[in-house]
Design a protein around this motif. Sequence first.
Motif, PDB file in Angstrom:
ATOM      1  N   UNK A   1      22.099 -35.626  13.924  1.00 23.12           N
ATOM      2  CA  UNK A   1      20.882 -35.251  14.609  1.00 23.12           C
ATOM      3  C   UNK A   1      20.894 -33.389  14.316  1.00 23.12           C
ATOM      4  N   UNK A   2      19.872 -32.991  13.611  1.00 22.60           N
ATOM      5  CA  UNK A   2      20.665 -31.755  13.075  1.00 22.60           C
ATOM      6  C   UNK A   2      19.463 -30.908  13.600  1.00 22.60           C
ATOM      7  N   UNK A   3      20.073 -29.555  13.558  1.00 21.24           N
ATOM      8  CA  UNK A   3      19.192 -28.683  14.590  1.00 21.24           C
ATOM      9  C   UNK A   3      17.067 -28.749  14.707  1.00 21.24           C
ATOM     10  N   UNK A   4      17.022 -28.732  13.517  1.00 20.34           N
ATOM     11  CA  UNK A   4      15.139 -29.165  12.806  1.00 20.34           C
ATOM     12  C   UNK A   4      14.967 -30.025  12.087  1.00 20.34           C
ATOM     13  N   UNK A   5      14.031 -29.924  12.126  1.00 21.54           N
ATOM     14  CA  UNK A   5      13.174 -31.390  11.321  1.00 21.54           C
ATOM     15  C   UNK A   5      12.453 -31.415   9.516  1.00 21.54           C
ATOM     16  N   UNK A   6      13.408 -32.524   9.365  1.00 17.34           N
ATOM     17  CA  UNK A   6      13.065 -32.179   7.358  1.00 17.34           C
ATOM     18  C   UNK A   6      11.818 -32.835   6.793  1.00 17.34           C
ATOM     19  N   UNK A   7      11.695 -33.059   5.966  1.00 17.94           N
ATOM     20  CA  UNK A   7      11.099 -34.552   5.272  1.00 17.94           C
ATOM     21  C   UNK A   7      11.694 -35.357   5.355  1.00 17.94           C
ATOM     22  N   UNK A   8      11.886 -36.586   5.673  1.00 14.39           N
ATOM     23  CA  UNK A   8      12.137 -37.886   5.081  1.00 14.39           C
ATOM     24  C   UNK A   8      13.325 -39.005   7.100  1.00 14.39           C
TER      25      UNK A   8
END
Length: 446
Positions: A158-165
Amino acid sequence: MNISLNKASDLQGRLTVVVTEADYKEKVEAKLKDYRKKASIKGFRPGMVPATLIKKLYGQSALVDEINHELGHAVSDYIKENKLNLVGEPLPAVEEADAIDWEKDTEFTFHYDLGFHGDFTVDLAKMKAIQSYEIKADKKEIDETIENLKKQFGEQTHPESVEDRDLVFGTFTQGDWVEKSAIPMHAIQDKSKKVFVGAKKGDTLKFAIDKVFVDAKALALATGKKEEEVAELKGEVSYVVEDITRQVPSEMNVAFFDKVLGPGKATDEKSFRAEVETIVGENYAREAKYLLRIDAEKAILESVKIDLPEEFLRTWLIRINEGKFTPEQIDQDFDNVKRDIRWNLVKNEIAEKFDVKVDYPEVVEKAKDMVRQQFGGYLSSDQPGIEEMIEKIAMGYLSDKSKGDNFMNLYNQAFSDKVSNAIVENIPNKTTKIDVDKFKEIAAAL
């Protein structure tokens, strides 16, 4: 009621139904009495309208409705009881029906043109052996499979920010409409991904909902709406990011082996690789089975001869399409129509012989599998609420009739799959070993 069948040939005939006054009189009178009780006509108290006026106003429509009702049941029952090998549906003789005088006649005669298929049998055991294949996967194939498995069974972070995929969880808001949602980034158009990429938990994103998704199906899945409803979704919406899920490829360790294979199936990379090779072999076996299914269908259609009433079928196709196609257009596709009819007859014969049935839960599970495939590897049953969301989307899809009957489409797919399984399990076949490239070449040619 008198019903008789006159067969002009083995493939065509005419059903004649004679309806006498005794068949309908009591029921029509009962309908008119019911109309009288409920009729609201100016100048008369409820239930006190004269019977003669009720008959004048509603008598003919009650008569037509009752006779049509009786006809439908009578024709259907006659076909079932006499086990007629029908193709298409009974075609009412329109000119004769139009000539009926509903005001004066008390006895009515109706004619239906029927088309029959010829007798046939399907004996899979006696058919010539079909070619089947055993495919051997090479090292490159196994390496690629392992890399894909590492991604598929990787950790969900559950990362801090959104990335592609990534998979983004959040809530849509537009006026009174509020909907919790899961949006896979692959469902977003490339030019719109900048709206999401970099967003953090708690951020509120604003975008035109009808502009960012790759297609209507992706929008429907993300919003939980039916496909015929998504056209109503327009303009700017707010989307609050509540969680972000990302798949991180697994390390080659025992925990990974257990996830893929189950506990204790592999203890090191060598034993894991051997198990994967077996799985890949099983996957290719399924593909080979599909190829066998296609070849078997072709062989059955070539060996099983079924005579069809071509003249009747052309008339039936023109009638049911209500002017959508010209006779010339129907002729262009007529061979394919005949092939489909023959194949459906064969499928039903095989289904009866091998007791093939499809239950409601099987159709629901097929719809849920379709939803899981749409979301790719993002969904895990361990995530809270995921199974409920999948079921909600699946049930919405099954009830959506904007582009046809989705339930019946999936039912027919499940039925066809089961019939095909019965075919490949019972038709003679001979096996040849080939490599992956050769198999792909054969499959592509087919």
